[in-house]
Scaffold this active site. Structure first.
Site, short mmCIF file in Angstrom:
data_model
loop_
_atom_site.label_atom_id
_atom_site.label_comp_id
_atom_site.label_asym_id
_atom_site.label_seq_id
_atom_site.Cartn_x
_atom_site.Cartn_y
_atom_site.Cartn_z
N LYS A 133 5.03 -11.50 3.04
CA LYS A 133 3.56 -11.60 2.79
C LYS A 133 3.38 -11.57 1.29
CE LYS A 133 0.14 -8.52 3.57
NZ LYS A 133 -0.39 -8.08 2.54
N GLU A 174 -8.78 -10.09 4.34
CA GLU A 174 -9.47 -8.73 4.06
C GLU A 174 -10.66 -8.44 3.30
OE1 GLU A 174 -6.29 -6.24 1.65
OE2 GLU A 174 -7.51 -4.38 1.54
N ASP A 190 5.58 -6.97 2.22
CA ASP A 190 5.13 -7.42 1.05
C ASP A 190 5.79 -7.62 -0.11
OD1 ASP A 190 2.14 -7.94 1.41
OD2 ASP A 190 1.66 -5.60 1.31
N SER A 243 0.82 -1.16 -0.09
CA SER A 243 -0.11 -0.16 -0.01
C SER A 243 0.72 1.20 0.19
CB SER A 243 -0.86 0.02 1.22
OG SER A 243 -0.25 -0.22 2.39
O1 KIV Z 1 -0.41 -3.37 1.66
C1 KIV Z 1 -1.19 -3.21 2.68
O2 KIV Z 1 -1.02 -2.55 3.52
C2 KIV Z 1 -1.82 -4.56 3.12
C3 KIV Z 1 -2.86 -4.30 4.26
C4 KIV Z 1 -3.89 -3.75 3.59
C5 KIV Z 1 -3.01 -5.58 4.87
O3 KIV Z 1 -1.66 -5.59 2.46
#
Ligand code: KIV
Length: 271
Positions: A120, A189, A90, A52
């Site tokens: 993740k 989510e 991520d 994000s």
């Molecule tokens: O990238 C992000 O902020 C996320 C969250 C919304 C869990 O994956």
């Protein structure tokens, strides 16, 4: 419940114990050193260097454009600010979907170059091979089901996922597959609260919800939304604890006024 600051560093083992004793897991996103320092000091269990960042840091419409190098840069900054929190990063779009070797190489780069504690990635059964290969290399993996923003062009909207029976069944099957593959936790989510509860109760590993109801084992929000930095973004699941947009705007307006009015710097603010 108060935060146990005795713990030197949150681990996947501690997160598992928290689920077992019914203690909720607190997670927020972080993208830079200053914010990570504050959130770590506040007692957050997990800091997510979310893709994000593509939206809230870089101003892109979706999470797709952010690169692996950019994620590593954000992760390095967050790791420097996190003394106690577990830092998850991520894997960005395009860094793991090709095959499991590509996924492993991307995960290794994140761990080696940033010092983060886990990665993740989004998806269910279709990414199980990659997850297993990453975990075999000793890297903890968090799954992500429900609304998966990297697939936004496949679905076309950011609406609630898995409302229908077929999609809900697929999500339940995916959750079990991720647990069996060895994930230490799963983000759920934007799914119905009842489904969030059912999945959380059926798994041994913790679930972390964002718009997935109160029965997940933990909760996560994008920190910029939670402190009111993002203007005009108010989904139902978001609780906004501050209005930093207005606060910073007012401070900046006062600064402009002081500079223009020759009021800053004053005698005490100079050498
Ligand atoms: O990238 C992000 O902020 C996320 C969250 C919304 C869990 O994956």
């Amino acid at each position: 419940m108060s935060v146990n600051k005795e713990v030197k560093r949150i681990t996947t083992h501690i997160l598992q114990e928290m689920k077992l004793r019914g203690e909720k897991i607190s997670m927020l996103t972080a993208y830079d050193f200053s914010m990570a320092t504050i959130l770590d000091d506040a007692g957050l269990d997990v800091l997510l260097v979310g893709d994000s960042a593509s939206n809230v840091m870089a101003g892109h419409e979706t999470t797709l454009p952010i690169t692996l190098d950019q994620m590593i840069y954000h992760a390095q900054s967050v790791v420097r600010g996190a003394g106690r929190s577990f830092v998850v990063v991520d894997l960005p779009f395009g860094s793991y979907q090709g095959n499991s070797k590509e996924a492993l190489n991307s995960a290794i780069r994140i761990m080696k170059e940033s010092g983060a504690h886990g990665v993740k990635l989004e998806g269910g059964t279709e990414v199980v091979d990659s997850i297993q290969r990453i975990i075999t290399a000793g890297i903890p993996v968090m799954g992500h089901l429900g609304l998966t923003p990297q697939s936004i062009y496949k679905f076309g909207t950011y609406t609630v996922r898995a409302k229908g029976e077929e999609e809900a069944e697929k999500l339940k099957t995916d959750a079990i597959a991720l647990e069996q593959a060895g994930c230490f936790a799963i983000v759920l989510e934007k799914i119905p609260a009842l489904l969030g509860k059912e999945v959380s109760q059926s798994l041994h590993i913790p679930t972390i919800g964002i718009g997935a109801g109160p029965d997940c084992d933990g909760q996560v929000l994008v920190v910029n939304d939670m402190v009111g930095l993002t203007k005009g973004f108010k989904p139902r699941f978001l609780r906004q604890y501050l209005n930093l947009y207005e606060g910073i705007k007012e401070a900046a307006q006062s600064y402009v006024k002081d500079v223009k009015g020759n009021d800053f710097p004053n005698e005490k603010e100079q050498y």
